[in-house]
Motif scaffolding. Structure first.
Motif, short mmCIF file in Angstrom:
data_model
loop_
_atom_site.label_atom_id
_atom_site.label_comp_id
_atom_site.label_asym_id
_atom_site.label_seq_id
_atom_site.Cartn_x
_atom_site.Cartn_y
_atom_site.Cartn_z
N HIS A 1 1.99 15.43 -5.96
CA HIS A 1 2.03 15.76 -4.53
C HIS A 1 3.31 15.23 -3.91
O HIS A 1 3.89 14.27 -4.40
CB HIS A 1 0.85 15.11 -3.78
CG HIS A 1 -0.48 15.56 -4.27
ND1 HIS A 1 -0.84 16.88 -4.36
CD2 HIS A 1 -1.55 14.86 -4.71
CE1 HIS A 1 -2.06 16.97 -4.82
NE2 HIS A 1 -2.52 15.76 -5.05
N PHE B 1 2.34 1.81 -3.42
CA PHE B 1 1.24 2.07 -4.37
C PHE B 1 0.76 3.51 -4.23
O PHE B 1 0.64 4.24 -5.22
CB PHE B 1 0.11 1.10 -4.04
CG PHE B 1 -0.96 0.95 -5.10
CD1 PHE B 1 -0.94 -0.14 -5.97
CD2 PHE B 1 -2.00 1.86 -5.20
CE1 PHE B 1 -1.94 -0.31 -6.91
CE2 PHE B 1 -3.00 1.69 -6.14
CZ PHE B 1 -2.97 0.60 -7.00
N VAL B 2 0.52 3.91 -3.01
CA VAL B 2 -0.01 5.25 -2.77
C VAL B 2 1.05 6.30 -3.07
O VAL B 2 0.76 7.37 -3.61
CB VAL B 2 -0.54 5.36 -1.33
CG1 VAL B 2 -0.89 6.80 -0.98
CG2 VAL B 2 -1.76 4.46 -1.14
N GLN C 1 0.83 -1.21 0.00
CA GLN C 1 0.00 0.00 0.00
C GLN C 1 0.86 1.26 0.00
O GLN C 1 0.59 2.21 -0.73
CB GLN C 1 -0.92 -0.01 1.22
CG GLN C 1 -1.75 1.26 1.36
CD GLN C 1 -2.79 1.15 2.45
OE1 GLN C 1 -3.07 0.06 2.93
NE2 GLN C 1 -3.37 2.26 2.85
N ARG D 1 3.24 6.07 -5.41
CA ARG D 1 3.26 6.21 -6.87
C ARG D 1 2.12 7.13 -7.34
O ARG D 1 2.29 7.96 -8.23
CB ARG D 1 3.11 4.82 -7.50
CG ARG D 1 4.03 4.60 -8.66
CD ARG D 1 4.07 3.17 -9.20
NE ARG D 1 3.02 2.31 -8.74
CZ ARG D 1 3.20 1.33 -7.86
NH1 ARG D 1 4.38 1.10 -7.35
NH2 ARG D 1 2.17 0.58 -7.49
N ILE D 2 0.95 6.98 -6.73
CA ILE D 2 -0.18 7.83 -7.10
C ILE D 2 0.12 9.28 -6.74
O ILE D 2 -0.11 10.19 -7.53
CB ILE D 2 -1.46 7.36 -6.41
CG1 ILE D 2 -1.88 5.98 -6.94
CG2 ILE D 2 -2.60 8.36 -6.63
CD1 ILE D 2 -3.09 5.41 -6.26
N ARG D 3 0.68 9.47 -5.55
CA ARG D 3 1.01 10.84 -5.12
C ARG D 3 1.96 11.50 -6.10
O ARG D 3 1.78 12.65 -6.48
CB ARG D 3 1.64 10.84 -3.73
CG ARG D 3 0.68 10.43 -2.67
CD ARG D 3 0.80 11.24 -1.39
NE ARG D 3 -0.36 10.92 -0.57
CZ ARG D 3 -0.31 10.25 0.58
NH1 ARG D 3 0.86 9.91 1.08
NH2 ARG D 3 -1.41 9.95 1.23
N ARG E 1 -2.36 14.36 3.30
CA ARG E 1 -3.16 15.46 2.78
C ARG E 1 -4.53 15.50 3.45
O ARG E 1 -5.08 14.47 3.83
CB ARG E 1 -3.34 15.29 1.28
CG ARG E 1 -1.97 15.36 0.57
CD ARG E 1 -2.11 15.61 -0.89
NE ARG E 1 -2.85 14.58 -1.58
CZ ARG E 1 -3.96 14.82 -2.27
NH1 ARG E 1 -4.45 16.04 -2.35
NH2 ARG E 1 -4.58 13.84 -2.89
N ALA F 1 2.40 10.74 -9.21
CA ALA F 1 1.71 10.96 -10.49
C ALA F 1 0.83 12.21 -10.41
O ALA F 1 0.65 12.92 -11.40
CB ALA F 1 0.86 9.74 -10.85
N LEU F 2 0.28 12.47 -9.24
CA LEU F 2 -0.59 13.64 -9.06
C LEU F 2 0.22 14.90 -8.77
O LEU F 2 -0.34 15.99 -8.65
CB LEU F 2 -1.57 13.40 -7.91
CG LEU F 2 -2.71 12.41 -8.17
CD1 LEU F 2 -3.43 12.08 -6.87
CD2 LEU F 2 -3.69 12.96 -9.19
#
Lengths: 477, 259
Positions: B19, B9-10, B6, B12-14, B25, B16-17
């Motif tokens: 952040h 994964f998270v 997790q 990587r998303i951050r 946040r 990509a966004l």
């Protein structure tokens, strides 16, 4: 589905076009659903503009994906469920195999899910000696025939009742009938046994809601309810983008999903699953697992040009209006996702060069965007993909499709901007076209390398006088 | 309880966004601290519903039920519902096997129908799905669940109530709880639901406003498994021909007690 066959687009498209059964089925499908969905949007109390609201909801959700997924995971875990975050298809499959092994799973019943097609779950389970049965009637037919689904919502649209009758005689040993209710009953009987004997059920996720900590699945048949209720273990697979923050937002998405998918006001069954069976309850799985899948989505997320693709909820409304899908059918797209959604998402997930024919084959007519329940600008992204292919893009590892094409266009660009060269060229062409074969005043064939233009259509010959020459002449007089 | 998969994964998303990867946040802007004015309006509408409005909702429900082949019958009291169920059980033939058995929820409204006594005359056994005793040892728990499951599978009719029914889409809403297994509304060939008139809501908006903000509904929330059921199971996967009874019940009957 095993693997990716996007390279065979042209060949498979030709096969689709020459298949009369498929052509009739696709025409019927678009006639029913295409118009029905547009009508269903119009009848919404908020009107078709509810799609714009949904677009905003999805935009906000995707912009906050990191926090929403963590909230969902926390809630599901506190409700007794397990959550696994899978970076790749392989990681998702391996997790499912580990759960199956730990629970001594021999038989799996599957609720229809495109993301499990994307990650090729079935072959992996079968290789581990586990029996996997698709339970959506269309998917079951396709599985018995050892084929792949050709439509997201109507997987067996390419088969007619006679083919299905022959298949059921061969595989289920029933007396031959071509009556759809009798054929459905035969499948119902066979699959009921499977549901009751299965150790594990799998499903996809239509949409999750962070506020409540639930995933939801929607079906008309009830197979997903069966697969998530009767076996000991339930594993749900979810593309990481399938989440909204609040229940009131989810309400809008669900209404649009049902309308986009099948022009319905509500699917027969919608299940909100937050965890496994609780103490005191007699049914539901002992274990619930949610597998959240990236598999290339974070790369789409990182690119502002394509982030909008993650708003998609896979309702398949775009397939039901696309003039290209209407002719070539779903198999040409060579991956789990067909039609306009496939033409954009498949190249982004599997490689832009490899799947270039998918987005080059679409017409940019814009029908998909009008039909899209989330109002996604698919035509814009089709063009963006073509641009990437034309100029190359190191971030997406795109090689320019053809350097000679680039050179030709640069030459053309110079040619049409140079008045003298252009006029000379036109004169030469006007003289040259007299040598070309004609029919009914139309040119039948251009010489190489331009013969591609006339392979399947005739061209108007050049006029005797150019527009500019004519304009000059008439203005003077 | 954050797992390594997790965290990566998270992160990587951050990234990509755009952040910062490790700074938590705020989420306040995404959720609501209390009901909106629209929610308050919906809750009020439900609370102040008049008898005439309830009747109109019932008519709306019946109209929405017709095109999806859900049979809706209004009955003055529970004695009528018992008679109607006995009649259905007598008239219908089982789909799998010959013996007639039915399953019914342990639920105040269903208990009042006294189905075991009423069906005794027809020699039709009723499997009442009592809650699994929580203090029981795990072995007994499993045996009891197996027994209940076998009873439901052997039944050709399942009788349930529902938490709510949405008039707009003719949707039964059921939350999972002990004694009220969802398979009773799924595995038998015929599903009969009995509700009271005041359980009818207009639509999903009212339902979700209640589930989110009503003091009685909110503690239970959506439960661990909430079902929406709108009519009998159906498929159109063979040449787009509509067929009822793909996997779930082939028939659904809804009895609305108005008294």
């Amino acid at each position: 589905m095993s693997g990716i066959s996007t390279e065979n687009y042209i060949e498979e498209a030709k096969r689709g076009i020459s298949n009369p059964v498929l052509q009739r089925a696709l025409a019927g499908l678009q006639d029913r659903f295409g118009r029905g969905t547009a009508e269903a949007y119009r009848r919404l109390p908020e009107g078709p503009d509810l799609r714009l609201k949904a677009h905003e909801i999805r935009e906000t959700a995707i912009a906050n994906l990191d926090v929403l997924l963590e909230i969902l995971a926390d809630k599901i875990r506190s409700n007794g469920g397990n959550v696994y975050f899978a970076e790749t298809a392989q990681a998702a499959v391996d997790y499912c195999l580990a759960v199956a092994r730990r629970n001594n799973v021999r038989r799996v019943v599957k609720g229809k899910s495109m993301v499990t097609e994307e990650i090729s779950l079935n072959p992996a389970l079968e290789a581990a000696g586990i029996e996997v049965v698709e339970t959506d009637l269309g998917e079951y037919i396709v599985q018995l025939a050892a084929e792949t689904p050709s439509h997201i919502i109507a997987p067996a649209v390419h088969k007619n009742r006679h083919e299905i009758a022959d298949l059921f005689v061969r595989k289920l040993g029933i007396r031959r009938t071509t009556d759809p209710p009798e054929l459905t009953q035969a499948a119902r009987k066979a699959l009921r046994e499977k549901f009751l004997a299965a150790d594990m059920g799998t499903s996809g996720v239509n949409m999750a809601c962070a506020e409540t900590g639930h995933i939801t699945t929607v079906s008309n048949e009830g197979n997903i309810r069966m697969a998530t209720t009767m076996p000991r273990v339930h594993v749900a697979f979810m593309g990481m983008e399938r989440i909204v923050a609040r229940l009131d937002e989810y309400e809008i998405i669900l209404r649009l999903l049902c309308r986009g998918a099948a022009a319905q006001t509500m699917g027969t069954y919608a299940s909100y699953i937050g965890g496994p069976r609780h103490v005191g309850e007699s049914d539901g799985p002992d274990e619930f697992h949610l597998v959240i899948i990236d598999n290339g989505r974070s790369r789409i997320l990182a690119d502002p040009q394509f982030r909008e693709m993650l708003y998609c909820i896979r309702c398949a409304a775009c397939l039901n209006v696309c003039p290209v899908y209407a002719k070539i059918g779903g198999h040409a797209y060579g991956f789990a996702y067909s039609g306009p959604v496939g033409a954009v998402v498949t190249p982004l997930l599997t490689g832009i060069n490899r799947a270039k024919d998918l987005f080059r084959g679409e017409t940019l007519c814009g029908a998909c965007m009008d039909a899209c329940s989330m109002n996604i600008d698919l035509p814009r992204m089709l063009l963006a993909l073509r641009e990437k292919l034309a100029y190359g893009d190191p971030q997406w590892q795109v090689e320019p499709a053809s350097r000679s094409e680039g050179l030709a266009y640069r030459g053309w660009s110079w040619f049409i901007r140079s008045r003298r060269a252009y006029e000379l060229g036109l004169k030469l062409a006007a003289a040259g076209q007299r040598l070309l074969p004609r029919k009914n005043g139309m040119l039948r064939r251009l010489p190489p390398p331009l013969n591609g233009w006339t392979r399947s259509r005739d061209l108007h010959p050049l006029a005797d006088e150019t527009f500019i020459a004519r304009w000059r002449r008439t203005r003077k007089s | 309880m954050t797992t390594p998969d997790q965290i990566e994964f998270v992160r990587r998303i951050r990234s990509a966004l755009g952040h910062a990867p490790d700074i938590p946040r705020g989420v306040g802007h995404l959720f609501a601290a209390g009901p909106s004015t629209e929610d308050v309006r919906l809750l009020e509408a439900v609370r102040r519903r008049t008898a005439a409005e309830r009747q109109a909702l019932l008519e709306g429900l019946a109209a929405a039920a017709r095109p999806i082949n859900l049979n809706v019958t209004a009955l003055p009291d529970s004695a009528y519902a018992t008679t109607a169920i006995v009649r259905l059980v007598a008239a219908k033939t089982p789909e799998w096997g010959d013996a007639k058995q039915i399953a019914a929820w342990r639920h105040p409204l269903i208990d009042r129908l006294s189905l075991p006594e009423a069906l005794d005359r027809l020699h039709v056994p009723v499997h009442v799905t009592a809650p699994i005793p929580t203090e029981a040892d795990p072995g007994f728990d499993r045996i009891e669940r197996e027994r209940q499951r076998a009873g439901i599978i052997a039944s050709f009719v399942g009788v349930t109530s529902a938490d709510f029914c949405l008039a707009d889409t003719a949707t039964l809403v059921m939350r999972n709880r002990p004694g009220q297994p969802r398979s009773v509304a799924l595995v038998p060939s015929i599903h009969i639901a009995v509700i009271h008139l005041d359980q009818i809501l207009t639509d999903m908006k009212e339902l979700f406003a209640l589930l989110r903000w009503d003091e009685h509904c909110r503690p239970e929330g959506l439960s661990n498994y909430m079902s929406f059921i709108s009519g009998p199971s159906k498929t159109a996967d063979i040449e787009a021909t509509m067929v009822h009874g793909a996997h779930g019940p082939r028939e659904v009957h809804l009895f609305v007690i108005t008294g």
